[in-house]
Write a protein that holds these residues in place. Structure first.
Motif, PDB file in Angstrom:
ATOM      1  N   LYS A  85      12.683  16.379  10.744  1.00 40.33           N
ATOM      2  CA  LYS A  85      12.683  16.757   9.287  1.00 40.33           C
ATOM      3  C   LYS A  85      12.219  15.836   8.337  1.00 40.33           C
ATOM      4  O   LYS A  85      11.547  15.880   7.460  1.00 40.33           O
ATOM      5  N   SER A  86      12.844  14.341   8.572  1.00 37.19           N
ATOM      6  CA  SER A  86      12.553  13.217   7.800  1.00 37.19           C
ATOM      7  C   SER A  86      11.186  12.585   8.155  1.00 37.19           C
ATOM      8  O   SER A  86      10.413  12.124   7.168  1.00 37.19           O
ATOM      9  N   LEU A  87      10.757  12.752   9.487  1.00 38.24           N
ATOM     10  CA  LEU A  87       9.572  12.027   9.642  1.00 38.24           C
ATOM     11  C   LEU A  87       8.371  12.896   9.740  1.00 38.24           C
ATOM     12  O   LEU A  87       7.191  12.505   9.263  1.00 38.24           O
ATOM     13  N   ILE A  88       8.355  14.283  10.103  1.00 33.60           N
ATOM     14  CA  ILE A  88       7.101  15.001  10.008  1.00 33.60           C
ATOM     15  C   ILE A  88       7.341  16.108   9.063  1.00 33.60           C
ATOM     16  O   ILE A  88       6.507  16.507   8.177  1.00 33.60           O
ATOM     17  N   GLY A  89       8.532  16.669   8.959  1.00 30.97           N
ATOM     18  CA  GLY A  89       8.885  17.701   7.724  1.00 30.97           C
ATOM     19  C   GLY A  89       8.519  17.190   6.390  1.00 30.97           C
ATOM     20  O   GLY A  89       7.987  18.106   5.535  1.00 30.97           O
ATOM     21  N   SER A  90       8.993  16.099   6.254  1.00 31.51           N
ATOM     22  CA  SER A  90       8.451  15.533   5.064  1.00 31.51           C
ATOM     23  C   SER A  90       7.025  15.309   4.537  1.00 31.51           C
ATOM     24  O   SER A  90       6.829  15.826   3.358  1.00 31.51           O
ATOM     25  N   ILE A  91       6.169  15.202   5.534  1.00 33.17           N
ATOM     26  CA  ILE A  91       4.823  14.868   5.314  1.00 33.17           C
ATOM     27  C   ILE A  91       4.520  16.456   4.994  1.00 33.17           C
ATOM     28  O   ILE A  91       3.675  16.656   4.075  1.00 33.17           O
ATOM     29  N   LEU A  92       4.991  17.453   5.689  1.00 31.08           N
ATOM     30  CA  LEU A  92       4.671  18.951   5.131  1.00 31.08           C
ATOM     31  C   LEU A  92       5.088  19.127   3.835  1.00 31.08           C
ATOM     32  O   LEU A  92       4.484  19.900   2.825  1.00 31.08           O
ATOM     33  N   ASP A  93       6.339  18.818   3.575  1.00 26.42           N
ATOM     34  CA  ASP A  93       6.887  19.276   2.255  1.00 26.42           C
ATOM     35  C   ASP A  93       6.133  18.520   1.146  1.00 26.42           C
ATOM     36  O   ASP A  93       6.018  19.176   0.083  1.00 26.42           O
ATOM     37  N   TYR A  94       5.807  17.441   1.158  1.00 24.45           N
ATOM     38  CA  TYR A  94       5.346  16.652   0.040  1.00 24.45           C
ATOM     39  C   TYR A  94       3.856  16.938  -0.009  1.00 24.45           C
ATOM     40  O   TYR A  94       3.202  16.413  -1.104  1.00 24.45           O
ATOM     41  N   SER A  95       3.222  17.385   1.014  1.00 22.70           N
ATOM     42  CA  SER A  95       1.631  17.811   0.903  1.00 22.70           C
ATOM     43  C   SER A  95       1.563  19.266   0.759  1.00 22.70           C
ATOM     44  O   SER A  95       0.252  19.490   1.078  1.00 22.70           O
ATOM     45  N   PHE A  96       2.445  19.942   0.354  1.00 20.54           N
ATOM     46  CA  PHE A  96       2.258  21.433   0.847  1.00 20.54           C
ATOM     47  C   PHE A  96       1.042  22.154  -0.277  1.00 20.54           C
ATOM     48  O   PHE A  96       0.323  22.735   0.095  1.00 20.54           O
ATOM     49  N   LEU A  97       1.052  21.448  -1.393  1.00 18.61           N
ATOM     50  CA  LEU A  97       0.044  21.860  -2.303  1.00 18.61           C
ATOM     51  C   LEU A  97      -1.571  21.663  -1.607  1.00 18.61           C
ATOM     52  O   LEU A  97      -2.382  22.640  -1.858  1.00 18.61           O
ATOM     53  N   CYS A  98      -1.628  20.549  -1.095  1.00 17.88           N
ATOM     54  CA  CYS A  98      -2.904  20.306  -0.314  1.00 17.88           C
ATOM     55  C   CYS A  98      -3.022  21.210   1.091  1.00 17.88           C
ATOM     56  O   CYS A  98      -4.123  21.561   1.214  1.00 17.88           O
ATOM     57  N   LEU A  99      -1.934  21.473   1.608  1.00 16.21           N
ATOM     58  CA  LEU A  99      -1.811  22.095   2.915  1.00 16.21           C
ATOM     59  C   LEU A  99      -2.269  23.483   2.773  1.00 16.21           C
ATOM     60  O   LEU A  99      -2.694  24.089   3.743  1.00 16.21           O
ATOM     61  N   ASN A 100      -1.920  24.156   1.733  1.00 11.19           N
ATOM     62  CA  ASN A 100      -2.136  25.561   1.443  1.00 11.19           C
ATOM     63  C   ASN A 100      -3.549  25.839   1.635  1.00 11.19           C
ATOM     64  O   ASN A 100      -4.014  26.969   1.715  1.00 11.19           O
ATOM     65  N   SER A 101      -4.560  24.883   1.221  1.00  8.46           N
ATOM     66  CA  SER A 101      -5.946  25.244   1.311  1.00  8.46           C
ATOM     67  C   SER A 101      -6.634  24.530   2.739  1.00  8.46           C
ATOM     68  O   SER A 101      -7.593  24.784   2.936  1.00  8.46           O
ATOM     69  N   LEU A 102      -5.692  24.249   3.570  1.00 10.69           N
ATOM     70  CA  LEU A 102      -6.245  24.023   5.190  1.00 10.69           C
ATOM     71  C   LEU A 102      -6.910  25.074   5.688  1.00 10.69           C
ATOM     72  O   LEU A 102      -6.417  26.201   5.501  1.00 10.69           O
ATOM     73  N   SER A 103      -7.807  24.874   6.585  1.00 13.40           N
ATOM     74  CA  SER A 103      -8.208  25.921   7.513  1.00 13.40           C
ATOM     75  C   SER A 103      -7.023  26.348   8.432  1.00 13.40           C
ATOM     76  O   SER A 103      -6.123  25.651   8.652  1.00 13.40           O
ATOM     77  N   GLU A 104      -7.158  27.697   8.858  1.00 16.31           N
ATOM     78  CA  GLU A 104      -6.206  28.060   9.932  1.00 16.31           C
ATOM     79  C   GLU A 104      -6.291  27.209  11.251  1.00 16.31           C
ATOM     80  O   GLU A 104      -5.129  27.162  11.802  1.00 16.31           O
ATOM     81  N   THR A 105      -7.484  26.662  11.473  1.00 15.63           N
ATOM     82  CA  THR A 105      -7.254  25.564  12.688  1.00 15.63           C
ATOM     83  C   THR A 105      -6.344  24.563  12.362  1.00 15.63           C
ATOM     84  O   THR A 105      -5.609  24.016  13.316  1.00 15.63           O
ATOM     85  N   ASN A 106      -6.273  23.790  11.180  1.00 18.49           N
ATOM     86  CA  ASN A 106      -5.510  22.840  10.874  1.00 18.49           C
ATOM     87  C   ASN A 106      -4.040  23.161  10.727  1.00 18.49           C
ATOM     88  O   ASN A 106      -3.141  22.518  11.138  1.00 18.49           O
ATOM     89  N   ILE A 107      -3.764  24.372  10.374  1.00 19.31           N
ATOM     90  CA  ILE A 107      -2.552  24.885  10.356  1.00 19.31           C
ATOM     91  C   ILE A 107      -1.982  25.134  11.511  1.00 19.31           C
ATOM     92  O   ILE A 107      -0.828  24.579  12.052  1.00 19.31           O
ATOM     93  N   LYS A 108      -2.926  25.603  12.654  1.00 24.63           N
ATOM     94  CA  LYS A 108      -2.423  25.691  13.886  1.00 24.63           C
ATOM     95  C   LYS A 108      -2.064  24.394  14.587  1.00 24.63           C
ATOM     96  O   LYS A 108      -1.236  24.349  15.691  1.00 24.63           O
ATOM     97  N   SER A 109      -2.913  23.260  14.285  1.00 25.04           N
ATOM     98  CA  SER A 109      -2.766  21.840  14.508  1.00 25.04           C
ATOM     99  C   SER A 109      -1.176  21.369  14.355  1.00 25.04           C
ATOM    100  O   SER A 109      -0.717  20.801  14.940  1.00 25.04           O
ATOM    101  N   LEU A 110      -0.937  21.637  13.027  1.00 24.62           N
ATOM    102  CA  LEU A 110       0.438  21.397  12.447  1.00 24.62           C
ATOM    103  C   LEU A 110       1.507  22.151  13.451  1.00 24.62           C
ATOM    104  O   LEU A 110       2.576  21.496  13.801  1.00 24.62           O
ATOM    105  N   GLU A 111       1.131  23.387  13.757  1.00 22.63           N
ATOM    106  CA  GLU A 111       1.987  24.253  14.587  1.00 22.63           C
ATOM    107  C   GLU A 111       2.262  23.628  15.795  1.00 22.63           C
ATOM    108  O   GLU A 111       3.478  23.437  16.338  1.00 22.63           O
TER     109      GLU A 111
END
Length: 168
Positions: free
Chosen positions: A59-85
């Protein structure tokens, strides 16, 4: 005119007078991958760390990147979301010592039950919903206006898949 020049003139965004550059590559995926390797090393039995500690590392190393970048991440392509998954699933497999061929639905259930981790898509939705809810509760004019405009567009349609704007 080159595409980059067009984007630069179209989106001349600045913070404290410094221009924000438009990048075609996603840098945080590289950062998540390098942090994933650290989690894999720490989840080795010889370190003797428990699930709670390893989950908190994730949560602190990877989850924090998701949490603090979520405004940008919501516009990512489905492929990039799958990469994060994939990155998250790999971390969960390492932490919980699950086999590589463990089905995704079991992996996601175990991640939630033992580590309290949502899937990346669900986490991004939750963060967006929380952001909109906070904007509405503090009467942020832009948020209020966006929700009102969004709801007007959906008055005559059945909403099959709610969004953070219409779920509040």
């Amino acid at each position: 005119m080159e595409n980059e020049d067009f984007e630069s003139s179209l989106f001349n965004l600045r913070i404290y007078g410094n221009r924000i550059e438009s990048l075609k590559e996603i840098k945080f995926l590289e950062r998540c991958n390098s942090r994933l390797n650290f989690i894999k090393i720490l989840s080795n039995k010889k370190w003797g760390l428990d699930l709670n500690t390893l989950g908190n590392f994730y949560k602190s190393l990877i989850g924090s990147i998701l949490d603090y970048s979520f405004l940008c991440l919501n516009s990512l392509s489905e492929t990039n979301i799958k990469s994060l998954e994939i990155i998250q699933n790999s971390a969960v497999r390492s932490i919980l010592k699950l086999r590589y061929d463990t089905p995704s639905n079991i992996l996601h259930n175990e991640a939630y039950n033992k580590l309290k981790l949502l899937t990346v898509s669900n986490r991004l939705f939750e963060l967006s919903e929380r952001y909109v809810r906070a904007g509405l509760s503090h009467s942020v004019q832009l948020t209020v206006r966006l929700v009102e405009e969004n709801n007007k567009g959906f008055e005559s349609r059945y909403i099959e898949c709610p969004t953070p704007l219409c779920n509040c």
